[in-house]
Design an enzyme around this catalytic site. Structure first.
Site, PDB file in Angstrom:
ATOM      1  CG  HIS A 177     -41.083  -1.224  69.349  1.00  0.00           C
ATOM      2  ND1 HIS A 177     -40.395  -1.769  68.292  1.00  0.00           N
ATOM      3  CD2 HIS A 177     -42.359  -1.086  68.930  1.00  0.00           C
ATOM      4  CE1 HIS A 177     -41.225  -1.971  67.280  1.00  0.00           C
ATOM      5  NE2 HIS A 177     -42.422  -1.571  67.625  1.00  0.00           N
ATOM      6  CG  HIS A 221     -39.737  -3.921  64.391  1.00  0.00           C
ATOM      7  ND1 HIS A 221     -38.746  -2.984  64.204  1.00  0.00           N
ATOM      8  CD2 HIS A 221     -40.879  -3.343  63.961  1.00  0.00           C
ATOM      9  CE1 HIS A 221     -39.273  -1.886  63.685  1.00  0.00           C
ATOM     10  NE2 HIS A 221     -40.571  -2.075  63.528  1.00  0.00           N
TER      11      HIS A 221
END
Lengths: 599, 164
Positions: A181, A241
């Protein structure tokens, strides 16, 4: 004399007893203090996780809503429907001609004043290492090289299968990392602690490289660089993602546009394509399956291996090819028996994601992780009937509006129901996945393990499912696997085993929610593929904080986040409170609890 | 009249306690099936305001465990026992000055501090000994690194403020 020594003894004994009692008192008090900290930590965690998942759920819900609108409130003809589709989706994967235009990075000039890293292809190991070093000292890669690297990465990825098969006989060890992330510090730390990738040191990065953190671009550059330099030893899996629609909401798109003002759009367009070429899973020695989210009771590895993964541009919007009626009917029957069929859209009356349902008394506990019990009495409404009903009420409303506006009454034909015959099968078939393909991929990228047996829809995330130990067991047996490695969920220790150690969650973004919130971890697979976990926390400051300080910092941060959420939704909350709806999310009960704690 | 009010008061108190107990229990009910791991019971009980010793805790656990211990405690058994504990105000927390006097017992010379070694000795050898982890955690917050000792009056004050 006798009495003297006995008094001495008596004293000594009394003193010892007093010391004992004093020690007990202190220990008692201290243990209580620590227990309260532990409780706060748990509540804080629940708050963060609920907010995170609620956000994802929101996005999925919105997309489902729009998809539904487009599919069912279809206007009279082909053209209008196509127009609406185009309005709502920009996700058609770039045509070949568009891909060519991306090659014009060659025309992008790099000014002499540029002091950042310069890449030339084919990349050499030194270049990749130099790139890491450059990013470590906060340099930025010029857009030309970004595009060039992405273009080369895409060329490589296209050749890879959906399920990447890796053997440990070539490299001595293989290290698997979870979500990063955008936290470049963690990646650099892993390379520092575990060593840079090399032919002897294989790596698998299990998705979610981007979003949330501030250095998603740099992480991608490093990962793709090493992938090109060591194609046999360096592997990437797609995460939920790696998806341009999710990126819109969670920060990656913004980061790219901010760092690359002139060429950002081009970069994003190319990225959109690169993401859908990422492999869906990695299989080590035919024994350990590594994928981002999890599995479902419908997961079919052979099917997944054969589909065209490039067609799944985003797991958000499913514009699927319409199967012919017979297939759809059979699917419908199958879905009725399977407990993990796609949940019916939340805004429909029979959906079990709605908080109050007069039909079903056994639903809904206000609960952390919202393990809502599946609704036993839910009857899947026939899509045709529903479509009719919806269209009829919309027609009435439209008619009313038209009359109000003074338009003449239109003679509308009854629109035929959506069937494969309507759409141009060839055009759509080339570009769109089938419902089956789409949901198999969504399951892989979005599912979470749960402790109970069974498999039910993941209503908290809004996509994928919760899979139980029996689902894992069945899958492992069916494909003769040893265990599953997945990521997708943040864990306080950076990792967690479940399902009798058959499922390992590995998460590599330390301090994910806040400084001190959690460790990161990676796992090394040794001979016989036994997992060996290494934990870390990439922030010097956290080491010096005591647990007390860490928890209070994280706790404050959680409360701040919660307060903001509550403030944003205060009017909604008032309505809910007035309805005396006890089945609100666990968010509230945690916060109420915490309030009581601090009073 | 007074009786009715008393009874009503008690009923309200019980309802309040039930709510608190349920919320605390749910935090650790990871499988959403009204059970928690027995190892979390101590945390739950303590977070509800009680301050039992380890021995008292073991007694409580024995009360709420199944006949054949499964490693899990069911809410149905936990609730009545815990309600009783709260109603009777059992295992009350320790007031600050009592705590201070306890430290003073271990510091008979009344220096105002304990050395690191003394603290370790008492906490790991006396009373209901700390585990290694507990000891390290306490030391990290309590010990003044310059003097390598714990000034217990300040320590207590700091912890108490922290709690509130």
């Amino acid at each position: 004399m006798g009495s003297g020594t006995s008094t001495q003894h008596h004293f000594a004994f009394q003193n010892a007893e007093k010391a004992f009692k004093a020690a007990v008192l202190i220990q008692r008090w201290y243990r209580r203090y620590m227990a309260r900290l532990e409780m706060r930590r748990h509540c804080t965690w629940s708050i963060f996780q609920s907010i995170e998942y609620a956000g994802q759920q929101d996005q999925v819900k919105l997309h489902n809503f729009f998809s539904y609108l487009v599919d069912h409130f279809t206007p009279n003809n082909h053209n209008e429907r196509d127009f609406l589709n185009r309005m709502f989706t920009e996700e058609r994967s770039p045509q070949d001609s568009e891909m060519e235009s991306c090659r014009d990075y060659e025309s992008i000039e790099v000014p002499d004043s540029y002091t950042g890293p310069r890449l030339s292809f084919p990349l050499l190991p030194d270049h990749a290492t130099a790139l890491v070093e450059a990013f470590r000292v906060k340099q930025r890669l010029h857009a030309r090289y970004v595009l060039n690297l992405l273009y080369e990465a895409r060329k490589h990825l296209v050749q890879l299968p959906n399920i990447n098969r890796v053997s440990t006989c070539y490299s001595e060890e293989i290290t698997v990392c979870g979500d990063l992330h955008g936290q470049l510090d963690d990646l650099i730390f892993i390379f520092y602690k575990n060593g840079l990738p090399s032919p002897e040191r294989a790596y698998v990065f299990n998705g979610d490289f981007v979003d949330r953190g501030k250095d998603s671009v740099e992480i991608l550059m490093v990962l793709f660089a090493f992938m090109l330099v060591y194609p046999k030893e360096f592997h990437l899996n797609r995460g939920n993602h790696e998806d341009h629609m999710v990126n819109l909401r969670y920060g990656f798109t913004k980061e790219v546009m901010h760092k690359y003002k002139t060429h950002g759009k081009k970069i994003l367009k190319l990225l959109q394509d690169v993401f859908c070429w990422l492999p869906l899973a990695t299989l080590v020695d035919e024994k350990v399956l590594i994928l981002h989210g999890g599995v479902s009771d419908m997961t079919d590895l052979e099917f997944l291996a054969k589909l065209d993964r490039h067609k799944i541009v985003s797991t958000m919007r499913c514009k699927t090819r319409k199967e012919d009626k017979k297939q759809a009917e059979e699917k419908g029957k199958a879905n009725q028996t399977s407990s993990a069929g796609t949940p019916s859209p939340w805004f429909l009356p029979q959906s079990h994601s709605l908080p109050t349902l007069p039909l079903c008394p056994s639903t809904q506990k206000a609960h952390r992780a919202g393990r809502s019990s599946s609704v036993p009495c839910r009857v899947p409404l026939d899509p045709k009937e529903l479509s009719h009903w919806v269209r009829h009420s919309v027609d009435l409303e439209l008619e009313r509006c038209r009359q109000q506006a003074g338009f003449p009454e239109l003679k509308e034909k009854e629109e035929p129901l959506p069937l494969a015959s309507e759409a141009d099968p060839e055009a759509e078939g080339r570009r769109e996945p089938t419902q089956e393909e789409w949901s198999q991929v969504v399951d892989i990228l979005w599912s979470d393990p749960m402790a109970q047996e069974g498999c039910k829809a993941n209503t908290i995330r809004g996509g994928g499912c919760y899979f139980g130990p029996n689902v894992t067991e069945r899958l492992l047996q069916k494909y003769n696997l040893q265990f599953l490695i997945r990521s997708h969920e943040c864990k306080p220790e950076g990792y967690e085993f479940c399902h009798s150690r058959k499922v390992l969650t590995i998460f590599s973004a330390s301090n994910y929610y806040e400084v001190g919130s959690n460790r990161g971890a990676y796992v090394k697979l040794g001979p016989a593929l036994t997992p060996h976990i290494v934990q870390f926390q990439a922030n010097k400051a956290t080491h010096t904080l005591t647990m007390r300080q860490r928890i209070s910092r994280v706790g404050e941060s959680a409360l701040r986040a919660l307060r903001e959420k509550l403030f944003a939704h205060s009017s909604d909350l008032l309505v809910e409170f007035k309805k005396h709806d006890k089945d609100k999310t666990a968010l509230l009960s945690s916060q109420l609890y915490h309030n009581q704690e601090t009073q | 009249m007074a009786d009715d009010r008393d009874r009503e008061g008690a009923e309200i108190a019980v309802a309040e306690f039930h709510k608190k107990i349920k919320e605390a229990f749910e935090v650790f009910d990871h499988e959403s099936n009204n059970t928690v791991d027995v190892r979390e019971i101590g945390t739950i009980i303590r977070s509800l305001g009680c301050c039992p010793s380890e021995g008292e805790l073991h007694d409580l656990i024995a009360e709420v465990e199944e006949e054949e211990p499964t490693g899990y405690i069911r809410f149905e058994k936990f609730l009545p026992v815990m309600t009783e504990v709260l109603l009777e105000r059992r295992y009350r927390p320790i007031p600050e000055d009592t705590l201070h006097r306890a430290f003073e017992v271990l510091d008979p010379a009344k220096r105002g501090f304990l050395s690191k070694e003394e603290l370790i000795k008492y906490m790991t050898e006396e009373g209901e000994p700390f585990s290694q982890e507990e000891m390290e955690e306490m030391l990290s917050a309590a010990i003044d690194p310059e003097s390598n000792s714990i000034h217990y009056k300040d320590y207590i004050t700091m912890m108490v403020i922290d709690e509130n």
